[in-house]
Design a protein around this motif. Structure first.
Motif, PDB file in Angstrom:
ATOM      1  N   ALA A   1       0.838  -1.196   0.000  1.00  0.00           N
ATOM      2  CA  ALA A   1       0.000   0.000   0.000  1.00  0.00           C
ATOM      3  C   ALA A   1       0.879   1.255   0.000  1.00  0.00           C
ATOM      4  CB  ALA A   1      -0.920   0.005   1.222  1.00  0.00           C
ATOM      5  N   PHE A   2       0.533   2.191  -0.878  1.00  0.00           N
ATOM      6  CA  PHE A   2       1.291   3.435  -1.006  1.00  0.00           C
ATOM      7  C   PHE A   2       0.351   4.519  -1.499  1.00  0.00           C
ATOM      8  CE2 PHE A   2       4.122   6.434  -3.161  1.00  0.00           C
ATOM      9  CZ  PHE A   2       5.147   6.562  -2.235  1.00  0.00           C
ATOM     10  N   PRO A   3       0.408   5.739  -0.928  1.00  0.00           N
ATOM     11  CA  PRO A   3       1.347   6.236   0.076  1.00  0.00           C
ATOM     12  C   PRO A   3       1.253   5.456   1.401  1.00  0.00           C
ATOM     13  CG  PRO A   3       0.057   8.026  -0.878  1.00  0.00           C
ATOM     14  CD  PRO A   3      -0.588   6.759  -1.309  1.00  0.00           C
TER      15      PRO A   3
ATOM     16  N   LEU B   1      -4.898   7.056   5.987  1.00  0.00           N
ATOM     17  CA  LEU B   1      -4.552   6.124   4.918  1.00  0.00           C
ATOM     18  C   LEU B   1      -5.180   6.601   3.618  1.00  0.00           C
ATOM     19  CD1 LEU B   1      -5.507   2.954   6.973  1.00  0.00           C
ATOM     20  CD2 LEU B   1      -3.189   3.759   6.582  1.00  0.00           C
ATOM     21  N   CYS B   2      -4.391   6.653   2.537  1.00  0.00           N
ATOM     22  CA  CYS B   2      -4.882   7.115   1.239  1.00  0.00           C
ATOM     23  C   CYS B   2      -4.501   6.103   0.167  1.00  0.00           C
ATOM     24  CB  CYS B   2      -4.286   8.476   0.866  1.00  0.00           C
ATOM     25  SG  CYS B   2      -4.543   9.781   2.077  1.00  0.00           S
ATOM     26  N   SER B   3      -5.362   5.932  -0.831  1.00  0.00           N
ATOM     27  CA  SER B   3      -4.979   5.144  -1.998  1.00  0.00           C
ATOM     28  C   SER B   3      -4.090   5.992  -2.898  1.00  0.00           C
ATOM     29  CB  SER B   3      -6.220   4.670  -2.761  1.00  0.00           C
ATOM     30  OG  SER B   3      -6.940   5.772  -3.270  1.00  0.00           O
ATOM     31  N   ASP B   4      -3.366   5.344  -3.816  1.00  0.00           N
ATOM     32  CA  ASP B   4      -2.399   6.101  -4.621  1.00  0.00           C
ATOM     33  C   ASP B   4      -3.059   7.048  -5.611  1.00  0.00           C
ATOM     34  OD1 ASP B   4      -3.401   4.333  -6.472  1.00  0.00           O
ATOM     35  OD2 ASP B   4      -1.485   3.407  -6.967  1.00  0.00           O
TER      36      ASP B   4
ATOM     37  N   PRO C   1      -0.409  18.752  -7.394  1.00  0.00           N
ATOM     38  CA  PRO C   1       0.269  19.495  -8.461  1.00  0.00           C
ATOM     39  C   PRO C   1       1.787  19.394  -8.451  1.00  0.00           C
ATOM     40  CG  PRO C   1      -0.382  20.991  -6.706  1.00  0.00           C
ATOM     41  CD  PRO C   1      -0.924  19.637  -6.331  1.00  0.00           C
ATOM     42  N   GLN C   2       2.389  18.868  -7.381  1.00  0.00           N
ATOM     43  CA  GLN C   2       3.845  18.861  -7.305  1.00  0.00           C
ATOM     44  C   GLN C   2       4.460  18.000  -8.421  1.00  0.00           C
ATOM     45  OE1 GLN C   2       1.823  18.611  -4.600  1.00  0.00           O
ATOM     46  NE2 GLN C   2       2.255  20.730  -4.026  1.00  0.00           N
ATOM     47  N   GLN C   3       5.737  18.217  -8.700  1.00  0.00           N
ATOM     48  CA  GLN C   3       6.370  17.603  -9.857  1.00  0.00           C
ATOM     49  C   GLN C   3       6.803  16.165  -9.617  1.00  0.00           C
ATOM     50  OE1 GLN C   3       9.555  20.189 -11.086  1.00  0.00           O
ATOM     51  NE2 GLN C   3       8.169  21.666 -12.048  1.00  0.00           N
ATOM     52  N   ASN C   4       7.217  15.825  -8.416  1.00  0.00           N
ATOM     53  CA  ASN C   4       7.682  14.466  -8.164  1.00  0.00           C
ATOM     54  C   ASN C   4       7.011  13.882  -6.932  1.00  0.00           C
ATOM     55  OD1 ASN C   4       9.314  15.165  -5.748  1.00  0.00           O
ATOM     56  ND2 ASN C   4      10.629  16.240  -7.218  1.00  0.00           N
ATOM     57  N   THR C   5       7.190  12.581  -6.760  1.00  0.00           N
ATOM     58  CA  THR C   5       6.508  11.859  -5.681  1.00  0.00           C
ATOM     59  C   THR C   5       6.936  12.359  -4.315  1.00  0.00           C
ATOM     60  OG1 THR C   5       6.328   9.894  -7.076  1.00  0.00           O
ATOM     61  CG2 THR C   5       6.068   9.578  -4.709  1.00  0.00           C
ATOM     62  N   GLU C   6       8.217  12.639  -4.118  1.00  0.00           N
ATOM     63  CA  GLU C   6       8.699  13.096  -2.824  1.00  0.00           C
ATOM     64  C   GLU C   6       8.023  14.405  -2.423  1.00  0.00           C
ATOM     65  OE1 GLU C   6      10.556  12.907   0.709  1.00  0.00           O
ATOM     66  OE2 GLU C   6      10.620  11.369  -0.865  1.00  0.00           O
ATOM     67  N   GLN C   7       7.891  15.308  -3.366  1.00  0.00           N
ATOM     68  CA  GLN C   7       7.228  16.580  -3.071  1.00  0.00           C
ATOM     69  C   GLN C   7       5.746  16.381  -2.779  1.00  0.00           C
ATOM     70  OE1 GLN C   7       8.170  18.805  -6.595  1.00  0.00           O
ATOM     71  NE2 GLN C   7      10.157  19.488  -5.825  1.00  0.00           N
ATOM     72  N   LYS C   8       5.105  15.507  -3.522  1.00  0.00           N
ATOM     73  CA  LYS C   8       3.694  15.205  -3.284  1.00  0.00           C
ATOM     74  C   LYS C   8       3.477  14.644  -1.870  1.00  0.00           C
ATOM     75  CE  LYS C   8       2.761  14.058  -8.154  1.00  0.00           C
ATOM     76  NZ  LYS C   8       1.587  14.845  -8.517  1.00  0.00           N
ATOM     77  N   LEU C   9       4.357  13.708  -1.468  1.00  0.00           N
ATOM     78  CA  LEU C   9       4.222  13.097  -0.145  1.00  0.00           C
ATOM     79  C   LEU C   9       4.401  14.139   0.958  1.00  0.00           C
ATOM     80  CD1 LEU C   9       6.201   9.756  -0.656  1.00  0.00           C
ATOM     81  CD2 LEU C   9       3.738  10.035  -0.492  1.00  0.00           C
TER      82      LEU C   9
END
Length: 445
Positions: A337-339, A384-387, A394-402
């Motif tokens: 599961a991610f995030p 808990l969130c689904s992907d 709106p962020q450019q990459n996954t790290e920024q989104k998280l």
């Protein structure tokens, strides 16, 4: 003309060849061959091809040839034969682009995506390779002058491998639909509560959505000082996401969030499968015959085995947890599961992800799952969130989104407020299913 490699050469009119190729019944013996259609207006090319491939064998199958001497003749053959694996196709025949137009006819008019096509041309300048490969759905493009026996054999092997892979995928999809229907029938006989709903599902996707949402828990569920809440918004009529929470006994509550691979009806049926699987473990627990329902790692391990055994063809990213309401202890395990879950602690003003890297259930037979534990402090939450939520940020990459999701989750304790802060409008068309589950331990006065 339909020929085996070891058949003697024969001379017939085009009309005789066409009727023989199109109308001949395929016997069991012929099924042991790969059927190849040669389309070329030069008779010597047919003879050279037969000679070059006379000893060819792939996966213990030889080749069976059908000859066509024009694109028009090939069209008639293709309309009558659906077992052709490969076409060796000339570009220039009755017109300069007859072969190219035949490719378009096969893919767009006949809707035949299985047959593999190798273009061969004696005039490469007429149709440049780069443009042809980009514009037409073909497997290979060769000049006749460069097609040695070795290169022709290599091209045929590559095309047949591709044909086998696509055929297996089509068969797998058909097999999956059959298994889903079988599983649905089993559920109808073993679960009277779902029987009427599943009958509605057969009437259409709209009824199917009603069925799936009936299986969901209440939007808000309070137990002692704990509150569970959730939202689920499908990207289509039916969702591949699922969420649930329920009391196991006087002091334990199970909750989980799941994301089935893919979208639509097929993935939604797997959520029904999951719901029934968990329900059966709960029934065993209540009969004192098994405690696996309160052992997250055991649940994930058993589910992984069942999905692989039943060959569902789908995998599930799943976070599964058990809350002990007496001790405030959470026991949990993650299956891809991610995030990751967000732990928000207001008391010490800390927030972080519970990073649990693992494989979804139904993907690998060697996957292993392990329990983790923590104590949920007062005035703290687990989100808990689904992907699908990451696609909407709106962020450019996954790290920024998280990082952005973590900050907004800490500042907005209500799910509706969180969605507004993230500028997510669930009433709009979503690119993926969106599900959020939140557990909060409230402050005791």
């Amino acid at each position: 003309m339909e020929q085996h490699l070891n058949a003697p050469q024969m001379t017939e009119s085009n009309e005789d060849r066409l009727l023989f190729a199109a109308d001949a019944e395929i016997t069991d013996e012929q099924q042991a061959y790969w059927t190849v259609l040669i389309v070329d207006d030069e008779p010597e090319i047919h003879q050279i091809t037969l000679l070059a491939l006379r000893d060819f064998s792939f996966m213990q199958h030889k080749l069976r040839f059908i000859s066509a001497y024009s694109a028009a003749e090939a069209r008639h053959i293709l309309e009558k034969n659906n077992n052709i694996a490969l076409i060796l196709l000339d570009v220039v025949m009755e017109t300069d682009d007859a072969g190219l137009m035949l490719v378009r006819y096969i893919r767009e008019q006949l809707q035949n995506q299985l047959v593999r096509i190798i273009l061969r041309t004696g005039q490469p300048g007429q149709a440049p390779e780069h443009r042809i490969v980009l514009d037409y759905d073909i497997n290979d493009y060769r000049s006749k002058t460069e097609l040695t026996v070795q290169r022709l054999t290599t091209s045929v092997v590559s095309a047949l491998r591709s044909y086998i892979a696509i055929r297996q995928l089509a068969d797998l999809n058909e097999h999956l639909e059959q298994q889903i229907q079988t599983r649905t029938e089993q559920l109808q006989t073993t679960n009277q509560q779902l029987q009427h709903s599943l009958a509605e599902l057969e009437a259409g996707e709209k009824a199917g959505k009603q069925v799936q949402f009936k299986m969901l828990p209440p939007a808000v569920f309070n137990y002692a000082e704990y509150q569970f809440s959730h939202v689920l918004y499908p990207s289509e009529f039916m969702s591949g996401d699922f969420v649930d929470y329920f009391c196991v006994d006087e002091h334990k509550v199970v909750f989980y969030i799941a994301d089935v691979s893919g979208h639509g009806v097929a993935s939604a049926f797997v959520t029904v499968y999951l719901k029934r699987f968990i329900s059966s473990r709960l029934e065993r627990y209540q009969r004192d015959s098994s405690a696996s329902v309160v052992d997250p790692a055991a649940v994930l391990t058993e589910l992984n085995k069942e999905l692989l055994k039943d060959k569902i063809g789908k995998y599930i990213a799943l976070f599964y947890a058990v809350l002990d309401t007496q001790t405030a202890e959470l026991t949990y395990a993650n299956a891809g599961a991610f995030p990751w879950p967000l732990l928000l602690q207001q008391q010490d003003q800390q927030q972080h992800y519970l990073e649990l890297k693992s494989s979804p259930v139904g993907m690998f037979d060697f996957a292993s799952y392990h329990n983790q534990r923590l104590v949920l402090q007062q005035n703290s939450s687990l989100v808990l969130c689904s992907d699908g939520i990451l696609d909407l940020l709106p962020q450019q990459n996954t790290e920024q989104k998280l990082q952005y999701l973590l900050q907004q989750s800490y500042q907005h304790r209500d799910i509706a407020d969180l969605l507004r802060a993230l500028a997510i409008d669930p009433e709009q068309q979503l690119p993926d299913d969106l599900t959020i589950l939140k557990l909060t331990r409230q402050q005791i006065a």
